[in-house]
Design an enzyme around this catalytic site. Sequence first.
Site, PDB file in Angstrom:
ATOM      1  N   GLY A  48       1.349   7.071   2.869  1.00 41.85           N
ATOM      2  CA  GLY A  48       0.046   7.343   2.290  1.00 41.85           C
ATOM      3  C   GLY A  48      -0.144   6.702   0.941  1.00 41.85           C
ATOM      4  O   GLY A  48       0.597   5.798   0.543  1.00 41.85           O
ATOM      5  N   ALA A  49      -1.178   7.162   0.196  1.00 39.87           N
ATOM      6  CA  ALA A  49      -1.554   6.544  -1.078  1.00 39.87           C
ATOM      7  C   ALA A  49      -1.718   5.043  -0.885  1.00 39.87           C
ATOM      8  O   ALA A  49      -1.176   4.233  -1.635  1.00 39.87           O
ATOM      9  CB  ALA A  49      -0.523   6.862  -2.156  1.00 39.87           C
ATOM     10  N   GLY A  53      -1.638  -3.636  -0.723  1.00 37.53           N
ATOM     11  CA  GLY A  53      -0.425  -4.051  -0.039  1.00 37.53           C
ATOM     12  C   GLY A  53      -0.363  -3.507   1.376  1.00 37.53           C
ATOM     13  O   GLY A  53      -0.002  -4.219   2.326  1.00 37.53           O
ATOM     14  N   HIS A  54      -0.718  -2.231   1.542  1.00 33.73           N
ATOM     15  CA  HIS A  54      -0.767  -1.657   2.881  1.00 33.73           C
ATOM     16  C   HIS A  54      -1.855  -2.325   3.718  1.00 33.73           C
ATOM     17  O   HIS A  54      -1.674  -2.557   4.923  1.00 33.73           O
ATOM     18  CB  HIS A  54      -1.039  -0.153   2.803  1.00 33.73           C
ATOM     19  CG  HIS A  54       0.028   0.629   2.102  1.00 33.73           C
ATOM     20  ND1 HIS A  54      -0.149   1.139   0.838  1.00 33.73           N
ATOM     21  CD2 HIS A  54       1.279   0.980   2.491  1.00 33.73           C
ATOM     22  CE1 HIS A  54       0.954   1.792   0.478  1.00 33.73           C
ATOM     23  NE2 HIS A  54       1.832   1.709   1.454  1.00 33.73           N
ATOM     24  N   GLY A 168       6.672  -4.032   4.537  1.00 29.06           N
ATOM     25  CA  GLY A 168       6.506  -4.908   3.385  1.00 29.06           C
ATOM     26  C   GLY A 168       7.825  -5.451   2.861  1.00 29.06           C
ATOM     27  O   GLY A 168       8.841  -4.746   2.828  1.00 29.06           O
ATOM     28  N   LYS A 170       8.372  -6.013  -0.125  1.00 29.60           N
ATOM     29  CA  LYS A 170       8.651  -5.395  -1.418  1.00 29.60           C
ATOM     30  C   LYS A 170       9.837  -4.439  -1.323  1.00 29.60           C
ATOM     31  O   LYS A 170      10.665  -4.366  -2.221  1.00 29.60           O
ATOM     32  CB  LYS A 170       7.424  -4.661  -1.953  1.00 29.60           C
ATOM     33  CG  LYS A 170       7.687  -3.924  -3.262  1.00 29.60           C
ATOM     34  CD  LYS A 170       6.444  -3.226  -3.759  1.00 29.60           C
ATOM     35  CE  LYS A 170       6.782  -2.338  -4.935  1.00 29.60           C
ATOM     36  NZ  LYS A 170       7.657  -1.205  -4.529  1.00 29.60           N
TER      37      LYS A 170
END
Length: 301
Positions: A48-49, A53-54, A168, A170
């Site tokens: 969530g949040a 990027g998502h 991702g 990241k």
Amino acid sequence: MARGKQPAKAHRAPKVRRAVVTYTVADFESAFWPDEQPVDNAVVMTMGALHAGHAALIRAARKQVGPEGRVAVTVFVNPLQFGAGEDLERYPRSLDEDVQLAEEAGADVVFAPTADEVYPNGEPQVRLAAGPMGERFEGATRPGHFDGVLTVVAKLLHITDPDFAFFGEKDAQQLAIVQRMTADLDFDVEIVGVPTIREEDGLALSSRNRYLSEEDRAHALALSKALFAGRDAAAQGPKAVREAAAAVLDTAEGVTLDYLALIDPHDFVEAADDFQGEAVLAVAATVGSTRLIDNVRLICR
């Protein structure tokens, strides 16, 4: 039983593109598979949040499966991957906004289960173990973290049954461990990494960035600056990469370094000084009260 990659699965296509929000496995299956038309499907797993990027992950999933394929986004703050004193309770939760972003990026279904739905028998007594790959770097700082990650990823892969799962870059160690899990345990899914999305000034997007004060955010830019300096030195070899990145962090204000490491991405061990090829330069640090991670991929000569 081990099984090879099968032909396209006889799953079912969504009737509409607007995202349907589901909270139970039964409702997810009903919404995600409303008919018998065979199509490819993909999942993007999140806590969530959601941010840009998502959205990039969801768009990549949509591109992969095409307009007739299915894209699921899971939103679940997994308690198994949080250790004592970590930010489970204050981890940001914003489901309404998450659904809007997921829908705009191309999701068909959002699956937002409770912990009781994901773990109906209570805290799992049997979990997947990340092994040596999960004991280094992030795993050394957060013991058991990757065991919790793999356990929930495995469960969500079983529930969503995707052809493709997008993660991702990241979270480079997480990506490497999930890829190794699916290979070692013969999961019938392709794990796809998507490059890190950054702000214009270089800060890697993260749900935890919302914890940063204005001053903290300015200090946090030292992480990406260090990584970019290391990447620029890659032609001179691993030693030059480490020295260039360390020089930036040595003079950074407001940054408490956890680790800076040049890593072989295949098994996530520290790269030797004579290493050549693709590597991950990774950093973890606390800025203010917020722990941040970031990395870049580079080619050592």
